[in-house]
Design an enzyme around this catalytic site. Structure first.
Site, mmCIF file in Angstrom:
data_model
loop_
_atom_site.group_PDB
_atom_site.id
_atom_site.type_symbol
_atom_site.label_atom_id
_atom_site.label_comp_id
_atom_site.label_asym_id
_atom_site.label_seq_id
_atom_site.Cartn_x
_atom_site.Cartn_y
_atom_site.Cartn_z
ATOM 1 N N LYS A 27 4.855 15.126 -6.690
ATOM 2 C CA LYS A 27 5.724 15.334 -7.681
ATOM 3 C C LYS A 27 6.410 16.661 -7.904
ATOM 4 C CE LYS A 27 5.871 12.667 -11.603
ATOM 5 N NZ LYS A 27 7.265 12.194 -11.757
ATOM 6 N N ARG A 97 3.195 15.848 -17.236
ATOM 7 C CA ARG A 97 3.109 14.883 -16.335
ATOM 8 C C ARG A 97 1.957 15.110 -15.235
ATOM 9 N NH1 ARG A 97 8.776 13.824 -16.567
ATOM 10 N NH2 ARG A 97 9.147 11.453 -17.246
ATOM 11 N N GLY A 106 0.212 4.984 -12.287
ATOM 12 C CA GLY A 106 -0.151 4.409 -13.686
ATOM 13 C C GLY A 106 -1.562 4.683 -13.752
ATOM 14 N N MET A 108 -2.930 8.024 -14.057
ATOM 15 C CA MET A 108 -3.184 9.117 -15.100
ATOM 16 C C MET A 108 -2.117 9.246 -16.208
ATOM 17 S SD MET A 108 -4.681 11.902 -12.228
ATOM 18 C CE MET A 108 -3.299 11.642 -11.439
ATOM 19 N N ARG A 341 13.007 10.271 -3.876
ATOM 20 C CA ARG A 341 11.948 9.607 -3.089
ATOM 21 C C ARG A 341 12.529 8.536 -2.067
ATOM 22 N NH1 ARG A 341 8.900 5.837 -7.733
ATOM 23 N NH2 ARG A 341 10.608 4.720 -8.179
ATOM 24 N N HIS A 457 -8.789 -23.371 8.397
ATOM 25 C CA HIS A 457 -8.095 -24.091 9.248
ATOM 26 C C HIS A 457 -6.717 -24.184 9.335
ATOM 27 C CE1 HIS A 457 -6.856 -27.785 11.810
ATOM 28 N NE2 HIS A 457 -7.552 -27.168 12.586
ATOM 29 N N SER A 765 -12.415 -10.180 26.161
ATOM 30 C CA SER A 765 -11.327 -10.237 25.235
ATOM 31 C C SER A 765 -11.931 -10.420 23.948
ATOM 32 C CB SER A 765 -10.725 -11.703 25.350
ATOM 33 O OG SER A 765 -9.544 -11.741 24.202
ATOM 34 N N CYS A 832 -8.070 -11.116 20.844
ATOM 35 C CA CYS A 832 -7.422 -12.164 20.763
ATOM 36 C C CYS A 832 -7.880 -12.992 19.379
ATOM 37 C CB CYS A 832 -7.674 -13.333 21.925
ATOM 38 S SG CYS A 832 -9.395 -13.793 21.835
ATOM 39 N N TYR A 852 -4.626 -4.683 25.809
ATOM 40 C CA TYR A 852 -3.452 -5.474 25.152
ATOM 41 C C TYR A 852 -4.165 -6.094 23.724
ATOM 42 C CZ TYR A 852 -6.058 -9.761 26.802
ATOM 43 O OH TYR A 852 -7.128 -10.368 27.053
#
Lengths: 876, 876
Positions: A27, A97, A106, A108, A341, A457, A765, A832, A852
């Site tokens: 900040k 602050r 939230g 502090m 921001r 499932h 894999s 996979c 991959y």
């Protein structure tokens, strides 16, 4: 030289080093940044994180020099704001602050309106010409200060406030009279004295000292410590403290406040977007008691302020090179920026903004690719509930598979198919699904289950199908017998309409309007750019030609996991599979398998054709045989008759297949070892399909994957079976084709002995679902009883079935890759499991050198983007 | 210089290097050794393993120089034996045998009687004055040569032989007439010619060449390759070939043959022990058709031979410094030694021989400790069936827990207790046991189950109790309803006597005599010596004061695993445990737990007292709660009434506890996380017991072990619970005591992140049972469907639940130790799985630096010896 503990900002000036977030917090750095850009910001100063660290080193005392520096800078603020702290005519009021290196929302403490006392409140009343505002500010200050700084129970103040409202016969705080507020101030002071055992400090500097101490201390509250543990933020960092002049948007008709975005956060359109309220505080805009005006109205109402605001937003966007979310206050005609921001945005907006900013020359492609959260893209890939629709959510379950769907409820897979054949849209409602339900799931618009987690499932299959699913909806009471779905008092019957929002896990009674999600041209552009940057290949998990085509359309470069067991659940195959399972001997099994062969071959022909020229990894049969056996009396009777067995015999055989821990039982290659004829049939189906297509000039690249390998000997034996069949098929059909035989790496032991395994494997894999189950010792079917609590308590950062546990399971993956490649340097390695579609996991797989990832079709674009970001962050 | 491929032995001479087993194989080295000692051995020569290796390098051709060397050495054999190869008057006959570096029993080929043909057979007939012997030898040679060298189906010869017997109307081969044997020789030659496509070679050297080739080739038969794979013998070694003159013990009344041991292999007594037969071949001694004479009779029958034999055995034992098993043949009054090797012996004999040899100054203590197989000691620790008893085995199961027991059969745990209370001995017969059966198992003499493996509940608990158990006896059909135990046609009813032999897995109908195994003084001596050499500590797994005392008597140095769940299954505790499980909330749980506390505390007081001054590792509750719930209707009704719940509600709650994969479910510390009050109660019971005893001056060293840790966060939270309770108890009772909090390492992930875990752990104890389950992905409850086949096919060398898989699971253990100690160098590390009692595993645990192993009480002596051997082999 004394250490600089305090940095000033405001009035166009900042002290050096002020952009170092580590020193002044996020900040503080941001406020200084705005001041540097010449943007009007209420003046103030930041006490460094180092001062906080020293505070703790010194037994919770201020470090030497801090008090002097605070006082010096306070003077600078007074000068800049033209007001005096504690002044009887024009008092300066302050906010105090926290501001750590990274946002801890939230966690502090904050104190506002600091500097008020019985004297300054009158000055504020005079100056604002609004005594009610002044006394209400004073009351709020006392309440906040009492709570945060002096440790008085918040409830005590609330009780006094409620009593006052009752006494006055009003409902809302802002209906209290000036007198009532003045009485409350006196009562609050009493409460403080009694509860804290000391007087509320009138002296403004004492107030300030107390507030700074409180912010320092709020770094080490239990909740803040826990938050840091969960988010892996070091405790040593400490927080900075921002002390800033208060400005008020509620000081009359030429005051106001608003929030705005530099582009439309919903659509991404390059327009100034926001809203404001005159004579109001920030919270009023949010609270919704008064309706704010669109920001464009401000052009008419206060043209010079609007012009200034537009200049500022352009400056900020150009500076940060990203869409900004800004907050501002107009105090008596003067504009102050309170915050800027990066703005939150929808997926559509994120993509459009990223692409347009490249076209505008604001950012390069690399930045654009980094600018969109991969996970967000999911929103672009599924139908969704019309944002304009009004509806009521009756129950919430897990957002198991995204998208939305409406349909009429049915309670069995068979009914789903019947209704669908009649042209109805259906939602399949089950306590939980099993492989037998595949057909019904396939025809349903969406699936609702009462039990099961994100990797149940239903969830896994639905995600694979790109179909909306709400799972584990505990509030749903399902009676398959009565064909009712009950939520508390609401009873729905077969055929009633429900709408599911799988993205949010919501269940809605009735039919809600849908919109097809728009896949804009910008989306395609962004994906092309992503492909330019990524090093990982992206494959898909697909079991049918249809899924294969979907994935290809989304940019898949091959199939990384084609499960063969789902193919066993269609039509007459089920019966053949069961005949195979319950055959008396290997001859009986072979006879049933011979009848299954043409079906399997047909499956592979369809998939290989769809994936022409791309590799297709086919996993041989994996689940325990018990998953294929019938459970209902009638089917058992029919099967027994078909097979010439007594019902009792068949039941005994079914029972014999039951396992105490099927996950760790007779499945995967263990089936292949004990019944080699099953794998031989599957290999033959694959290779005959490959041979036929090769003859037809279709390029086929089958990769046969042996599941559940724990020892190299298993792989060796199963590879022999495959190679023998391949040789036979090539011989019989007079054609050569390429193929590989490799292994799924999903047993911890396989990773430990990966060098041995690699000596026989032509590819690896990683099956990270099962690897996670076994590495943690968690059954994903059962973990619902404790896993949510584990995540909640911070024992686990995330559900390891959703995002790879990089430290534990990941270490085994890495070991597997390294040991595998130590034996075979060019070993092709992929993944996979479900994690193949999770951005954080993809980043890990990139870093450990996989070739991959493979994921469900609907996550292919997400994986492409995540892979690109991974390679930008850590180029190969 | 040409390479020496062939080494001669015999006539008191050997060539150099002949004691190199790698070069001449085990058998060749042994024969040469005897010759060097001046012992009469039929002359011969050894073709080196290198010649075999070259044979394969040369495309299965003899290496250059081999033929010349074979011929030269053949001449030396002829000279030594005074006979000529192929001679028409005094023909030399040869045996050709394989001989690898290490014994591969039955894997490779042998040819006997080589050198016979139509001419030499007549010479042999004349010389032996026994034409039948000569022609039978010829027939046997043709059959063996045809099979081994020429590849003729063995069955073809057997069929001709059978036809001949039938034709002659006789039953046994040795009843065939000379003429019949001569006809058979002609028929065999025809068979060879037709089947092999070439003539049987008459030329003796061609015969020899063929036999040597055949032995070379037998190195690479499929079964030999498989055997080497399983036993990790390199394929490159090759086999040596031993060509040796035949001698015959069946050449008349002054010929004979025998086997002998240099000490009694049953008792270990230092006496010459053995038996012989005159006019007989070695196989006759074994076959049992004629009854052999005790070796002492030979002193009278052939005094000079006996004297020579005694001299030789003493020489051999002195030379090898171990009890020898020798084979000899007397051919026409001349003694030949055919073999010497270390003799197999009973455990009693092994211990006695080892201890006495030290006392005789033959070997040192270290050698004595290495001389006894640790596993063998098991025989000394349990009652056994009287070796003199005659009995018939009706069925065989797994030898799940050693020893023998007789009793009357009962079918439920309750009945077992009832019958026992009436003073009956019972055998508990169950399809499988569950924790509810503990009471019945405890009172039974032995346990028989129809299902389950070596690590089933019955097996594990029985071993822990040191109680005989035959598990997984598939032939046993058990009807609890009818109270019958059926084996085929034999139906046994409740109360019938059976005898179990848990050492061999045998079930016997009726009551067989037992003997209490003798724990001789030598045994204690050997154990003392073992303790001098070992580095590993030896603890025990014990849940009761009684078990603790048993283990102490066997030399345990602490408890490495005290399971607390068994304590929950006694008397009224079960009901309290269930009330705890089904409580509505944590207050209800705490109320039930408060009632359980005194019981648990009592348990610990008993155990701590028994183990005074020694560490006791107590594992907090581990199994899933479902294991404790009732399943029978009546108990459910009673419990529901006790708890004021409806039966349906209770049933629903029982069902809710069911898990698909309980092994991977809500158990271990996961219970502690979700129900911290359970662990808090257990910790309180431990610490209150410790505090009370400390006050009484009893030294207590409790080590609280948290099970199933996968993340350091779990351990941290659970440790906090324990430390808080410990602090409270010390405070309340005004006494300090030492204690540790550590973790069971049984989840693969814990090994991977062991450095993190060690930061919170005060000790590690590897739970290698579960670690094996999860590392392999095997459920030990279900693995029976494929694991036996895995071991049979050589996929796994041994059942990994019986002997640690050192390459896979062991690598994780090693990683756990190394990572753990990297974070905490002095971390105490032990193991408490079943493997803690397995010698091969103990050797591994020694090598990876564990501090101790823990095993069931009855395996403590085995572990002591195995640990000593491990440290002798690899000193720390």
């Amino acid at each position: 030289m004394t250490t600089k503990w305090v940095y000033f900002f405001g009035d166009g000036q900042t002290d050096g080093q002020q952009h170092d977030k580590n020193l002044v917090g996020g900040k503080g750095a941001n406020l200084a940044e705005m001041v540097s850009l010449g943007i009007p910001v209420p003046s103030g100063f930041t006490i460094t994180t180092e001062a906080c660290v020293q505070f703790y080193h010194n037994g919770e005392k201020w470090v030497e020099g801090l008090e002097e520096q605070v006082k010096e800078n306070l003077t600078r603020v007074e000068q800049a704001m033209g007001a005096q702290f504690g002044d009887t005519e024009n008092p300066l009021l302050l906010s105090v602050r926290s501001g750590a290196r990274v946002s801890m929302p939230g966690m502090m403490d904050t104190v506002l309106n600091l500097g008020l006392n019985d004297v300054t409140v009158e000055a504020l009343a005079n100056k604002s010409e609004n005594p009610r505002f002044a006394w209400d500010s004073y009351r709020r200050f006392l309440q906040m200060y009492g709570d945060v700084v002096m440790g008085v129970e918040h409830d005590l103040f609330e009780a006094a406030l409620a009593a006052k409202r009752e006494e006055q016969g009003v409902k809302l705080d802002n209906e209290l009279s000036l007198e009532a507020l003045q009485e409350l101030v006196a009562e609050y002071k009493d409460i403080i004295q009694k509860s804290a055992g000391r007087l509320f400090p009138d002296d403004p500097f004492e107030q300030l000292r107390g507030a700074i101490d409180a912010v320092f201390r709020s770094w080490n509250t239990a909740r803040a410590i826990r938050y840091r543990q969960i988010n892996h933020i070091p405790h040593e960092w400490g927080t900075a403290v921002n002390v800033q002049a208060m400005v008020y948007g509620n000081m009359g008709a030429n005051s106001g406040t608003g929030v705005a975005f530099t582009r439309d956060p919903s659509t991404g359109e390059n327009v100034f977007y926001g809203e404001y309220l005159m004579d109001a505080q920030g919270e009023d805009v949010v609270a919704g008691i008064r309706t704010p005006h669109p920001i464009s109205d401000l052009e008419e109402e206060m043209p010079h302020v609007y012009t200034e605001l537009v200049e500022i937003y352009k400056l900020l966007e150009n500076h940060y090179k990203d869409m900004q979310d800004v907050e501002f206050t107009i105090q008596e005609g003067k504009l102050y920026m309170l915050q800027t921001r990066a703005g939150k945005r929808t997926a559509t907006a994120a993509v459009r903004i990223a692409v347009e900013m490249v076209k505008e020359g604001l950012i390069d492609k690399e930045t654009a690719v980094l600018r969109v959260e991969p996970e967000q893209l999911d929103q672009l890939l599924h139908p969704m509930i019309d944002p304009k629709a009004k509806y009521e959510v009756i129950a919430t379950g897990l957002p198991a598979s995204p998208g939305a769907a409406a349909g009429r409820i049915v309670f069995t897979a068979e009914e789903a198919e019947e209704w669908k054949n009649r042209g109805e849209q259906v939602i399949l409602v089950r306590n939980e699904t099993s492989p037998e339900d595949i057909g019904g799931m396939d025809v349903a618009e969406g699936i609702l289950t009462a039990r099961g987690g994100m990797t149940s499932h239903a969830a896994v299959v639905a995600r694979g199908m790109g179909k909306c699913c709400v799972a584990g909806c505990a509030a749903a009471q399902i009676s398959e017998a009565n064909k009712t779905l009950t939520f508390g008092d609401t009873v729905l019957n077969e055929g009633d309409w429900v709408t599911l929002n799988g993205t949010a896990g919501e269940v809605i009674v009735g039919k809600v309007d849908m919109i097809e999600a728009e896949v804009a041209g910008d989306f395609a552009t962004l994906m092309e750019w992503a492909d330019e940057f990524r090093a990982l290949g992206i494959r898909t998990n697909a079991d049918t030609p249809h899924d294969s085509q979907t994935a290809l359309d989304f940019g898949a470069e091959g199939i990384g996991l084609c499960r063969t067991e789902h193919m066993f659940f269609e039509g007459e195959r089920t019966s053949l599979v069961r005949q195979m399972i319950f055959a008396n001997d290997s001859a009986g099994r072979e006879a049933a398998l011979a009848k299954l062969l043409p079906f399997q071959k047909g499956d592979f022909i369809g998939i290989f054709k769809a994936m022409e020229g791309l590799p297709v990894t086919v996993r041989l049969l994996d689940p325990p045989l018990h998953e294929f056996v019938p459970h209902d009396e009638e089917t058992i009777k029919r099967l027994a008759a078909d097979m010439g067995l007594s019902v009792d015999t068949l039941k005994a055989r079914i029972e014999a297949l039951e396992e105490i821990n099927p996950m760790l039982g007779h499945r995967g290659c263990r089936l292949g070892i004990t019944y080699p004829e099953i794998y031989a049939m599957q290999a033959r189906a694959i290779f005959e399909a490959a041979a036929e297509l090769t003859k037809d000039g279709v390029k086929v690249l089958p990769e046969v994957m042996i599941p559940l390998i724990g020892t190299v000997e298993e792989l060796k034996l199963m590879k022999e079976v495959c190679v023998e069949v391949a040789d036979q098929v090539m011989d019989e059909m007079g054609v050569k084709f390429e193929y590989l035989v490799g292994t799924m790496m999903e047993i911890p032991r396989a990773c430990v002995v990966a060098d041995e395994v690699a000596s026989e494997a032509e590819f690896f894999s990683f099956g990270t679902n099962d690897l996670t189950q076994m590495t943690f010792g968690y059954s994903r079917d059962d973990a619902g009883t404790f896993l949510p609590e584990y995540v909640e308590k911070g024992i686990l950062e995330r559900d390891p079935f959703q995002s790879l546990d990089q430290v534990g399971v990941g270490a085994l993956v890495q070991m597997g890759v390294e040991k595998g490649r130590s034996a075979k340097p060019n070993l092709k390695v992929g993944v996979c499991g479900e994690h193949g579609g999770d951005p954080a996991s993809i980043d890990f797989f990139h870093r450990v050198g996989l070739d991959y990832v493979s994921c469900s079709p609907y996550r292919v674009p997400i994986a492409r983007l995540a892979a690109a970001q991974a390679n930008i962050r850590n180029p190969r």
